[in-house]
Write a protein that holds these residues in place. Structure first.
Motif, PDB file in Angstrom:
ATOM      1  N   LEU A 246      39.176  45.740  31.559  1.00 39.82           N
ATOM      2  CA  LEU A 246      38.410  44.495  31.587  1.00 39.82           C
ATOM      3  C   LEU A 246      37.775  44.274  32.958  1.00 39.82           C
ATOM      4  CD1 LEU A 246      40.778  42.186  29.512  1.00 39.82           C
ATOM      5  CD2 LEU A 246      38.489  42.971  28.850  1.00 39.82           C
ATOM      6  N   MET A 247      38.472  44.656  34.012  1.00 30.03           N
ATOM      7  CA  MET A 247      37.894  44.562  35.352  1.00 30.03           C
ATOM      8  C   MET A 247      36.678  45.471  35.453  1.00 30.03           C
ATOM      9  SD  MET A 247      38.212  43.144  38.407  1.00 30.03           S
ATOM     10  CE  MET A 247      39.899  42.736  38.871  1.00 30.03           C
ATOM     11  N   HIS A 248      36.811  46.677  34.905  1.00 30.77           N
ATOM     12  CA  HIS A 248      35.691  47.617  34.917  1.00 30.77           C
ATOM     13  C   HIS A 248      34.511  47.076  34.122  1.00 30.77           C
ATOM     14  CE1 HIS A 248      33.324  51.132  33.608  1.00 30.77           C
ATOM     15  NE2 HIS A 248      33.687  51.652  34.774  1.00 30.77           N
ATOM     16  N   ALA A 249      34.775  46.508  32.952  1.00 31.00           N
ATOM     17  CA  ALA A 249      33.711  45.973  32.113  1.00 31.00           C
ATOM     18  C   ALA A 249      33.047  44.753  32.747  1.00 31.00           C
ATOM     19  CB  ALA A 249      34.270  45.602  30.733  1.00 31.00           C
ATOM     20  N   SER A 250      33.777  44.046  33.629  1.00 24.31           N
ATOM     21  CA  SER A 250      33.219  42.834  34.243  1.00 24.31           C
ATOM     22  C   SER A 250      32.157  43.142  35.281  1.00 24.31           C
ATOM     23  CB  SER A 250      34.347  42.028  34.898  1.00 24.31           C
ATOM     24  OG  SER A 250      34.774  42.641  36.103  1.00 24.31           O
ATOM     25  N   GLY A 251      32.106  44.367  35.761  1.00 17.39           N
ATOM     26  CA  GLY A 251      31.161  44.725  36.805  1.00 17.39           C
ATOM     27  C   GLY A 251      31.780  44.751  38.186  1.00 17.39           C
ATOM     28  N   VAL A 252      32.972  44.165  38.339  1.00 16.95           N
ATOM     29  CA  VAL A 252      33.721  44.276  39.597  1.00 16.95           C
ATOM     30  C   VAL A 252      34.389  45.649  39.603  1.00 16.95           C
ATOM     31  CG1 VAL A 252      35.583  43.314  41.003  1.00 16.95           C
ATOM     32  CG2 VAL A 252      34.114  41.791  39.657  1.00 16.95           C
ATOM     33  N   HIS A 253      34.370  46.325  40.749  1.00 16.45           N
ATOM     34  CA  HIS A 253      34.896  47.687  40.762  1.00 16.45           C
ATOM     35  C   HIS A 253      36.346  47.706  40.287  1.00 16.45           C
ATOM     36  CE1 HIS A 253      35.843  51.764  42.225  1.00 16.45           C
ATOM     37  NE2 HIS A 253      34.554  51.956  42.019  1.00 16.45           N
ATOM     38  N   ALA A 254      36.650  48.644  39.411  1.00 22.35           N
ATOM     39  CA  ALA A 254      37.931  48.654  38.712  1.00 22.35           C
ATOM     40  C   ALA A 254      39.123  48.856  39.629  1.00 22.35           C
ATOM     41  CB  ALA A 254      37.921  49.739  37.631  1.00 22.35           C
ATOM     42  N   THR A 255      38.922  49.455  40.812  1.00 17.80           N
ATOM     43  CA  THR A 255      40.046  49.672  41.723  1.00 17.80           C
ATOM     44  C   THR A 255      40.633  48.352  42.228  1.00 17.80           C
ATOM     45  OG1 THR A 255      38.425  49.960  43.502  1.00 17.80           O
ATOM     46  CG2 THR A 255      39.336  51.959  42.518  1.00 17.80           C
ATOM     47  N   VAL A 256      39.835  47.267  42.159  1.00 19.25           N
ATOM     48  CA  VAL A 256      40.346  45.956  42.562  1.00 19.25           C
ATOM     49  C   VAL A 256      41.545  45.575  41.682  1.00 19.25           C
ATOM     50  CG1 VAL A 256      39.793  43.500  42.818  1.00 19.25           C
ATOM     51  CG2 VAL A 256      38.085  45.244  43.408  1.00 19.25           C
TER      52      VAL A 256
END
Length: 452
Positions: A246-256
């Motif tokens: 979901l973080m990846h899909a949000s546009g925020v880098h997924a490593t966060v």
């Protein structure tokens, strides 16, 4: 009878020796990271050889091959899976380590924490300003890469220390690790705020549901499962993966997501009445258990594989190498990492020392801090990640930045080796002091009287 005047307060010592428990814990982490650093070097060399061999096309074909489920925004290249997916494990450990430092480590004392935190900030701001200045003066369009020279690669740095057989004192080892961890946290914050495009608020809000569930379960884990953690992974791992997706899909880098999940894990153990229990090496907290489980995966697989797919760049012979090194992007990275990093670290530490009327630990000299600052100029893994976020993979600036990162890391490693090797005799003497246990109580004499 006249009252005695109060004794003047002794000046605070900067970079003093910490507690024995912390020194042991940091030493164990650094030993594991040293192995990871060697694997990182091997992966980098292998990538460069393959990318510049007669079969170089196959390297780029593998790196750019896409796999995944498109409706879930997960159809990514192999290189992107390594950057977005595998590095999330690395940043999960960053979150674990940073929380442990501030909750149970020596840095829970603000007086101990202020120096490495400020030094890390100085080591981020000064290189970024130098990079911007170089590119503005050159009229370059590469300003988007301003954050590339802000990070320190602890694994690479430790591999250098292993090669030169440095006997770095525990105070400097703790300072280096803390510096690198805070650097990584600043870097992931920069990525979240400055390198997240087209943020989808809906996905971001949904992400907090599995994150909250993960947090709740991991906090209650000992109550439900006792000392056995493996049954919980049937629930924890899917929740972590959904949070990441979901973080990846949000546009925020997924490593966060990795850092947030790491922050969720409790550091201190709790008893049946939910009271926090004191630290006990025989009964480690969940943070330490997870660190032992995931660090081998991160250092032995995730980070080297990311480096393998990210470091490969077609140099184009000496002509191509020369052209790359004249790009303001590459020049800015080299100057920022090799000169800006130690300047920022050293100037900030000196400023705090002078401003608070503190003094450097008598066992150390400012040249020791200079050596650590130069070693901090090895900004490899996270620098490569920020480069791929700054410039399109395969573009001229992206390739030239990789050359700059590799050249800067190599130059910083050589300079740090010279500085630290020159002090190795003194480091050996300090190491002998830190091992001496005349009363045979299991704690070296120099650490007695210091609380864990």
């Amino acid at each position: 009878m006249a009252s005695e005047s109060p004794k003047p307060r002794s000046p605070r010592t900067v970079l003093s020796r910490g507690s024995y428990g912390e020194a042991q814990r940091i030493g164990e982490i650094l030993r594991k990271e040293t192995v990871g650093g060697i694997l990182l070097l091997v992966a980098t060399v292998a990538a460069l050889i393959w990318a510049n061999s007669p079969v170089a096309d196959s390297y780029f074909a593998v790196r750019d091959f896409e796999i995944g489920y498109e409706p879930w925004h997960l159809k990514l290249s192999i290189g992107a899976w390594a950057a977005d997916g595998l590095l999330a494990i690395f940043f999960f450990l960053v979150g674990l380590e940073l929380k442990k430092e501030f909750v149970a480590g020596d840095l829970r004392d603000i007086r101990q924490a202020i120096v490495p935190i400020a030094a890390a900030l100085g080591g981020v701001v000064v290189p970024a300003l130098i990079y911007v200045a170089v590119n503005v003066l050159a009229g370059s369009d590469g300003l988007r890469g301003w954050a590339i020279p802000t990070a320190t690669d602890i694994a690479f740095a430790l591999a250098v220390l292993a090669v030169i057989s440095s006997h770095l004192p525990s105070a400097l080892r703790i300072f280096l690790l803390t510096l690198a961890v805070v650097d990584d946290l600043i870097a992931i914050t920069i990525i979240a705020f400055f390198y997240s495009d087209d943020v989808h608020l809906g996905y971001l809000l949904w992400m907090f549901l599995p994150l909250a569930a993960f947090t709740l379960l991991v906090q209650r884990l000992p109550r439900f499962f006792g000392t056995r953690t493996w049954p919980a992974w049937v629930i924890l791992l899917p929740l972590a993966v959904v949070t990441w997706a979901l973080m990846h899909a949000s546009g925020v880098h997924a490593t966060v997501a990795g850092v947030l999940l790491g922050f969720a894990v409790p550091v201190l153990r709790r008893g049946p009445d939910r009271r926090k229990l004191p630290a006990n090496p025989e009964l480690p907290g969940l943070s330490e258990i997870f660190e032992h489980r995931f660090r081998p995966i991160s250092t032995g697989f995730a980070v080297p594989l990311f480096a393998f797919f990210s470091a490969g760049v077609a140099l184009g012979g000496f002509d191509g190498l020369g052209r790359a090194l004249t790009d303001p992007v590459a020049i800015g990275i080299i100057v920022a990492l090799v000169l800006g990093k130690p300047l920022g670290i050293l100037a900030t530490t000196w400023g705090i020392t002078a401003g608070t009327k503190a003094k450097l630990d008598p066992d150390l000299r400012w040249v020791d801090l200079l050596g650590i600052g130069v070693l901090g100029g090895i900004g490899f893994t996270v620098s490569l990640l920020v480069n791929d976020l700054s410039f399109a993979v395969g573009s001229s600036h992206n390739d030239d930045a990789k050359v700059g990162i590799l050249a800067a890391s190599l130059l910083a490693a050589l300079l740090a080796s010279i500085l630290l090797t020159a002090r190795n005799r003194r480091y050996r003497a300090i190491e002998e002091q830190e091992r001496l246990d005349a009363d045979n109580d299991g704690v070296p004499d120099v650490y007695e009287g210091r609380e864990d």
